[in-house]
Design a protein around this motif. Structure first.
Motif, PDB file in Angstrom:
ATOM      1  N   ARG A  37       0.965  -1.269   0.132  1.00 33.50           N
ATOM      2  CA  ARG A  37      -0.218  -0.345  -0.055  1.00 33.50           C
ATOM      3  C   ARG A  37       0.715   1.566  -0.059  1.00 33.50           C
ATOM      4  O   ARG A  37       2.151   1.273   0.366  1.00 33.50           O
ATOM      5  CB  ARG A  37      -1.039  -0.185   1.032  1.00 33.50           C
ATOM      6  N   ALA A  39       0.723   4.738   1.897  1.00 30.64           N
ATOM      7  CA  ALA A  39      -0.081   5.622   2.639  1.00 30.64           C
ATOM      8  C   ALA A  39       0.059   6.921   3.557  1.00 30.64           C
ATOM      9  O   ALA A  39       0.519   7.010   4.307  1.00 30.64           O
ATOM     10  CB  ALA A  39      -0.055   4.509   4.435  1.00 30.64           C
ATOM     11  N   PRO A  40      -0.713   7.825   2.362  1.00 35.20           N
ATOM     12  CA  PRO A  40       0.619   9.181   2.276  1.00 35.20           C
ATOM     13  C   PRO A  40      -0.657  10.000   3.669  1.00 35.20           C
ATOM     14  O   PRO A  40      -1.626   9.452   4.014  1.00 35.20           O
ATOM     15  CB  PRO A  40       0.526   9.581   1.382  1.00 35.20           C
ATOM     16  N   SER A  41      -0.169  10.888   3.871  1.00 30.94           N
ATOM     17  CA  SER A  41      -1.058  11.799   4.879  1.00 30.94           C
ATOM     18  C   SER A  41      -1.899  13.051   4.059  1.00 30.94           C
ATOM     19  O   SER A  41      -0.723  13.780   3.235  1.00 30.94           O
ATOM     20  CB  SER A  41      -0.386  12.217   5.851  1.00 30.94           C
ATOM     21  N   GLU A  73      -4.432   8.593   6.056  1.00 35.40           N
ATOM     22  CA  GLU A  73      -3.537   8.557   6.550  1.00 35.40           C
ATOM     23  C   GLU A  73      -4.164   9.957   6.926  1.00 35.40           C
ATOM     24  O   GLU A  73      -3.271  10.764   7.682  1.00 35.40           O
ATOM     25  CB  GLU A  73      -2.474   7.748   7.245  1.00 35.40           C
ATOM     26  N   TYR A 233      -0.503   6.392  14.662  1.00 36.98           N
ATOM     27  CA  TYR A 233       0.456   6.152  13.689  1.00 36.98           C
ATOM     28  C   TYR A 233       0.215   4.840  13.520  1.00 36.98           C
ATOM     29  O   TYR A 233       0.083   3.712  13.031  1.00 36.98           O
ATOM     30  CB  TYR A 233       1.285   6.717  12.979  1.00 36.98           C
ATOM     31  N   ILE A 250       5.962  -1.566   3.209  1.00 34.99           N
ATOM     32  CA  ILE A 250       6.811  -1.152   2.140  1.00 34.99           C
ATOM     33  C   ILE A 250       6.366   0.894   2.585  1.00 34.99           C
ATOM     34  O   ILE A 250       5.551   1.709   2.510  1.00 34.99           O
ATOM     35  CB  ILE A 250       6.684  -1.004   0.840  1.00 34.99           C
ATOM     36  N   ARG A 251       7.509   1.746   3.162  1.00 38.79           N
ATOM     37  CA  ARG A 251       7.079   3.004   3.668  1.00 38.79           C
ATOM     38  C   ARG A 251       9.086   3.443   3.531  1.00 38.79           C
ATOM     39  O   ARG A 251       9.468   3.011   3.519  1.00 38.79           O
ATOM     40  CB  ARG A 251       6.651   2.554   4.997  1.00 38.79           C
ATOM     41  N   GLU A 254      11.764   6.778   7.927  1.00 40.35           N
ATOM     42  CA  GLU A 254      11.724   7.167   9.545  1.00 40.35           C
ATOM     43  C   GLU A 254      11.587   6.048   9.957  1.00 40.35           C
ATOM     44  O   GLU A 254      11.252   6.366  11.759  1.00 40.35           O
ATOM     45  CB  GLU A 254      11.040   8.564   9.601  1.00 40.35           C
ATOM     46  N   TRP A 255      10.225   5.575   9.790  1.00 39.76           N
ATOM     47  CA  TRP A 255       9.931   4.375  10.414  1.00 39.76           C
ATOM     48  C   TRP A 255      10.300   3.137  10.995  1.00 39.76           C
ATOM     49  O   TRP A 255      10.326   1.959  11.755  1.00 39.76           O
ATOM     50  CB  TRP A 255       8.717   3.684   9.854  1.00 39.76           C
TER      51      TRP A 255
HETATM   52  N1  GLU Z   1       1.514   8.428   6.914  1.00 41.13           N
HETATM   53  C1  GLU Z   1       2.829   7.420   6.842  1.00 41.13           C
HETATM   54  C2  GLU Z   1       3.470   8.508   6.753  1.00 41.13           C
HETATM   55  O1  GLU Z   1       2.693   9.654   5.628  1.00 41.13           O
HETATM   56  C3  GLU Z   1       2.618   6.279   6.335  1.00 41.13           C
HETATM   57  C4  GLU Z   1       3.740   5.488   6.515  1.00 41.13           C
HETATM   58  C5  GLU Z   1       3.311   4.131   5.890  1.00 41.13           C
HETATM   59  O2  GLU Z   1       3.967   3.997   5.595  1.00 41.13           O
HETATM   60  O3  GLU Z   1       2.792   3.497   7.092  1.00 41.13           O
HETATM   61  O4  GLU Z   1       4.712   8.889   6.978  1.00 41.13           O
END
Ligand code: GLU
Length: 549
Positions: A37, A39-41, A73, A233, A250-251, A254-255
């Motif tokens: 996915r 998953a942007p803000s 998100e 989050y 896949i992100r 920073e996470w």
């Molecule tokens: N909303 C998170 C961001 O923009 C998404 C991170 C993710 O892909 O899980 O950093």
């Protein structure tokens, strides 16, 4: 008082999780199919790094006949802006990367695993929070901002890790009765995860990009539901990626440091954890310094920038894959006409330190991409771009049959022209081919070796009177320029000129240059034979008259 009673007091109306577990069954996909996915803000800014992540996620899913979905998100409602979703959806569409599932406009979505907008999933998160409360794996925390501030100051003074953990977790060990009492009395609270972790223990994690990493276990009692009832989050990630059947998260990297917490959340929720691939940021070489591409400093950080310049989305994607996998370049060399989808993309070949982004290289890639397009495609895409950005170009392109001939010069052959990197180059590249732009304006003629006005005028006159015939094929056409050169006492072969430099004032190439400059005012153009074919006799005669000195 039991955990269950406390959970009921907090979320009296939340459904049992079995309801959601049944509503969103495991996906029925072929063996090995990957679900990813983006998953942007919806902050209103689409960063090229976000597009890069989406491209990687989509490529990986498509390669395995899996699913790529778009989840919005928007749980941090302070950061949200109006139409933020539209910008993301439109960007994905522009890049021909529309998701299989998820948001397709600001308000509409497709797919069986929605809602795909987190702010619409409040009930779901609360059901899972209630489930955690029922098992004593979460608890209400009544700490005020002042208390948290004070805690932080003490931790800093004592030089210990900051955060809500261990002995610092003041409300973790309140009795259930005390908790219920405060809730009934209306004391504000949020819900925290009761971490079972210990900081002195290590966890090992194999990241699909970063490889093996080791971290201390998480022992922070992080917030899972905020005071506005929406999840953080971390909690939303666990609940959503579980229910939506994401196999590979896949992100951005920073996470990466949150992985210990996320694995713990999956564990405590009783979910199977996904695989993780953490992408390093796109870097830029700034006078010898490698740094992150910055939204503030670098216009090329914004996806909209490429549309404004008119770099085709296909070229941007091609370039992003190029920097994503170093094997791409070689593959492309061997598979010149293959579709991007045919490239065997590998997550584990992505750079750990961050791929370097270079506008010059992107434009080189773009020139090749455009060189492979038909005149019709170049016409349509230039016109689309011009309609948004350049009325003068729109007006030039009004005569479609003529414009197709102009854009068709040196196109569709084995060595097509590579002088267009972006649609904003088109006008400058073809403007001289339009009589009303060329003849009606004053022109400078930068004549080169042959620059005596008498010689120039004679070449131009003689050519029209004696040598030019629009019916000639290319060989005959060139033979005639040679004959003209001979007649005027110039060398008809460059070789001969070089062998006897004192014998001649100039050679056939210099005569061609006179013709070229008279026709276009440029020393460098695509094939002159084709240019003359497209211009036609009337235009050529007028151009030569104008070019005489
Ligand atoms: N909303 C998170 C961001 O923009 C998404 C991170 C993710 O892909 O899980 O950093």
């Amino acid at each position: 008082m039991t955990y269950k009673e406390l959970a009921n007091l907090i979320y009296p109306n939340a459904k049992e999780i079995i309801y959601y577990e049944t509503k969103y069954p495991k996906r029925n996909l072929p063996e090995g199919a990957i679900v990813t996915r983006f998953a942007p803000s919806p902050t209103g800014f689409v960063h090229i790094g976000g597009l890069y992540q989406a491209l990687v996620a989509r490529t990986v899913a498509k390669k395995t006949n899996g699913v790529f979905f778009l989840r919005v998100e928007d749980t941090d409602q302070k950061r949200e802006i109006e139409n933020g979703v539209t910008g993301i959806v439109d960007s994905l569409k522009d890049f021909d990367m529309a998701p299989d599932e998820g948001m397709i406009t600001d308000t509409e979505e497709i797919g069986e695993y929605g809602p795909y907008k987190q702010s619409l999933r409040k009930d779901i998160y609360q059901a899972y929070a209630k489930y955690m409360l029922e098992q004593g794996k979460a608890y209400p925390c009544f700490a005020t901002p002042e208390e948290l501030e004070e805690m932080r100051a003490k931790q800093e003074a004592a030089k210990v890790r900051t955060g809500y953990y261990g002995v610092w977790a003041k409300y973790r060990n309140l009795s259930l009765e005390e908790m219920a009492e405060k809730i009934k009395a209306g004391v504000p609270y949020i819900i925290r995860f009761k971490s079972p972790g210990r900081e002195d223990r290590k966890i090992k994690h194999k990241d699909l990009i970063k490889g093996n990493v080791e971290f201390p276990e998480n022992d922070q009692d992080v917030v899972i539901i905020k005071s506005d009832g929406l999840p953080t989050y971390h909690f939303a990630h666990a609940v959503d990626d579980h229910l939506m059947g994401t196999t590979h998260v896949i992100r951005s990297d920073e996470w990466l440091s949150s992985v210990p917490l996320h694995l713990q959340l999956f564990q405590e929720l009783g979910f199977k954890a996904p695989k993780y691939a953490h992408i390093s940021p796109i870097m830029k070489n700034d006078n010898g310094n490698k740094r992150k591409l910055s939204k503030r400093k670098d216009p090329e950080a914004a996806v909209s920038y490429y549309e404004e310049l008119g770099i085709p989305s296909l070229a941007v994607k091609e370039y992003l894959l190029n920097i994503a996998n170093s094997t791409f370049e070689n593959w492309r060399r061997q598979n010149k006409d293959a579709k991007l989808e045919e490239f065997d993309f590998q997550l584990n070949k992505m750079s750990v330190s961050g791929a370097l982004f270079d506008m010059v290289k992107l434009q080189d890639v773009s020139k090749i991409v455009i060189s492979k397009m038909t005149a019709e495609e170049v016409y349509e895409k230039s016109l689309e771009w011009a309609n948004r950005h350049d009325q003068e170009l729109v007006e030039m392109l009004t005569d479609k049959p003529y414009s197709l001939k102009v854009l068709g010069i040196e196109r569709g052959n084995i060595k097509p022209r590579k002088d267009i990197a972006k649609w904003s180059d088109v006008k400058e590249n073809i403007i001289y081919m339009y009589d009303h732009k060329f003849l009606d304006n004053k022109q400078e003629y930068p004549y080169q070796v042959i620059n005596d006005p008498k010689d120039i005028n004679k070449i131009l006159d003689l050519y029209i009177e004696k040598y030019y015939n629009p019916e000639d094929d290319k060989q005959t056409w060139f033979d005639k320029i040679k004959a003209l050169s001979g007649e005027m006492g110039y060398a008809t072969e460059v070789k001969e000129f070089k062998a006897n430099p004192d014998k001649y004032k100039a050679h056939v190439g210099d005569v061609s240059t006179v013709l070229r400059i008279a026709l276009t005012t440029r020393t460098n153009t695509p094939d002159m034979y084709e240019i003359m074919q497209v211009l036609g006799k009337a235009s050529i005669v007028k151009r030569f008259e104008k070019a005489k000195q």
